[in-house]
Design a protein around this motif. Structure first.
Motif, short mmCIF file in Angstrom:
data_model
loop_
_atom_site.label_atom_id
_atom_site.label_comp_id
_atom_site.label_asym_id
_atom_site.label_seq_id
_atom_site.Cartn_x
_atom_site.Cartn_y
_atom_site.Cartn_z
N UNK A 1 68.11 28.21 111.36
CA UNK A 1 67.62 26.84 111.33
C UNK A 1 67.27 26.24 112.68
N UNK A 2 67.20 27.04 113.75
CA UNK A 2 66.84 26.47 115.05
C UNK A 2 66.19 27.54 115.92
N UNK B 1 63.17 19.29 107.94
CA UNK B 1 63.45 19.69 106.56
C UNK B 1 64.80 20.38 106.46
N UNK B 2 65.43 20.35 105.29
CA UNK B 2 66.73 21.01 105.15
C UNK B 2 66.63 22.51 105.38
N UNK C 1 77.74 32.97 115.09
CA UNK C 1 76.73 33.31 114.10
C UNK C 1 75.71 34.27 114.71
N UNK C 2 75.04 35.08 113.87
CA UNK C 2 74.05 36.03 114.39
C UNK C 2 72.89 35.30 115.07
N UNK C 3 72.48 35.80 116.22
CA UNK C 3 71.38 35.23 116.99
C UNK C 3 70.49 36.37 117.48
N UNK C 4 69.19 36.14 117.47
CA UNK C 4 68.26 37.14 118.00
C UNK C 4 67.49 36.56 119.17
#
Length: 218
Positions: A85-86, A186-187, A63-66
């Motif tokens: 989400x993290x 939270x979702x 997945x894309x990560x920066x």
């Protein structure tokens, strides 16, 4: 005889092409024409850029990560791994970790079973291993928790069939009671898809006023 004056001050950094020959500008006396792989010191000097080394894999390479730098103060700087989400912070040549737990045993296999009293892990958490004796191949690796049989056992997605046997753990603490429950986050909403650019329409005609870019005239 022509002399070239020394320029010991580079506090202005790298000069733009328009200033390369502008000796009449004050910035010329405090700039460098070309600086690569260097840092500009606040007092005017230059120093070589430090080298890089592998610190850790991203949480999910599919997945894309920066990677975003974060400067808290002059002495504290972090690299933030931002994913969907993290967020994971890194500093001082490694990832920031929670308190280490003492491992009592590790079973080798296609997935690795790890035993630690009242570990507090849940499925989907990430466990990082270090200071393990015997099974040294697992040190420096991260594994995703795929099962939690009980409060003292976790199963991670590390294939340890070719590892040496576990003989001990040189660090960490042994919990005597379950850790405090972690608040439920939270979702996480799925990423917002990139919107389709509005049509520019055909040419000609049209009255005055401001047009709505989301509305295309017939």
């Amino acid at each position: 005889m022509a002399f070239r004056a020394a320029l010991p001050n580079f506090s202005k950094g790298e000069l733009g092409p328009e200033l390369v020959a502008r000796t009449d500008v004050a910035s010329y006396q405090a700039g460098v024409r070309r600086g690569r792989n260097v840092f500009v010191r606040k007092y005017g000097g230059l120093s070589k850029r430090m080298g890089t080394r592998f610190v850790s894999e991203v949480l999910d390479a599919s997945k894309p990560v920066r990677l975003i730098p974060f400067q808290f103060s002059i002495e504290q700087a972090y690299a933030l791994e931002m994913g969907q989400g993290y967020m994971r912070p890194a500093a001082n040549g490694g990832m920031l970790l929670e308190q280490a737990l003492t491992i009592t045993s590790i079973d080798r296999g296609q997935t690795t079973t790890v035993r630690s009293a009242f570990h507090g892990y849940a499925v989907g958490d990430i466990a990082y291993f270090r200071d393990v004796a015997g099974m040294v191949e697992i040190n420096g690796r991260s594994g995703k928790v795929v099962a939690v049989p009980d409060s003292g056992t976790v199963v991670v997605d590390i294939d340890s069939r070719g590892f040496q046997p576990f003989t001990g753990d040189a660090g960490g603490v042994t919990n005597t009671a379950p850790p405090a429950p972690t608040p439920t986050p939270p979702p996480v909403n799925p990423p917002t898809p990139t919107p389709t650019p509005p049509s520019t329409g055909g040419g000609g005609g049209g009255g005055g006023g401001v047009r709505n870019p989301n509305y295309v005239l017939p």
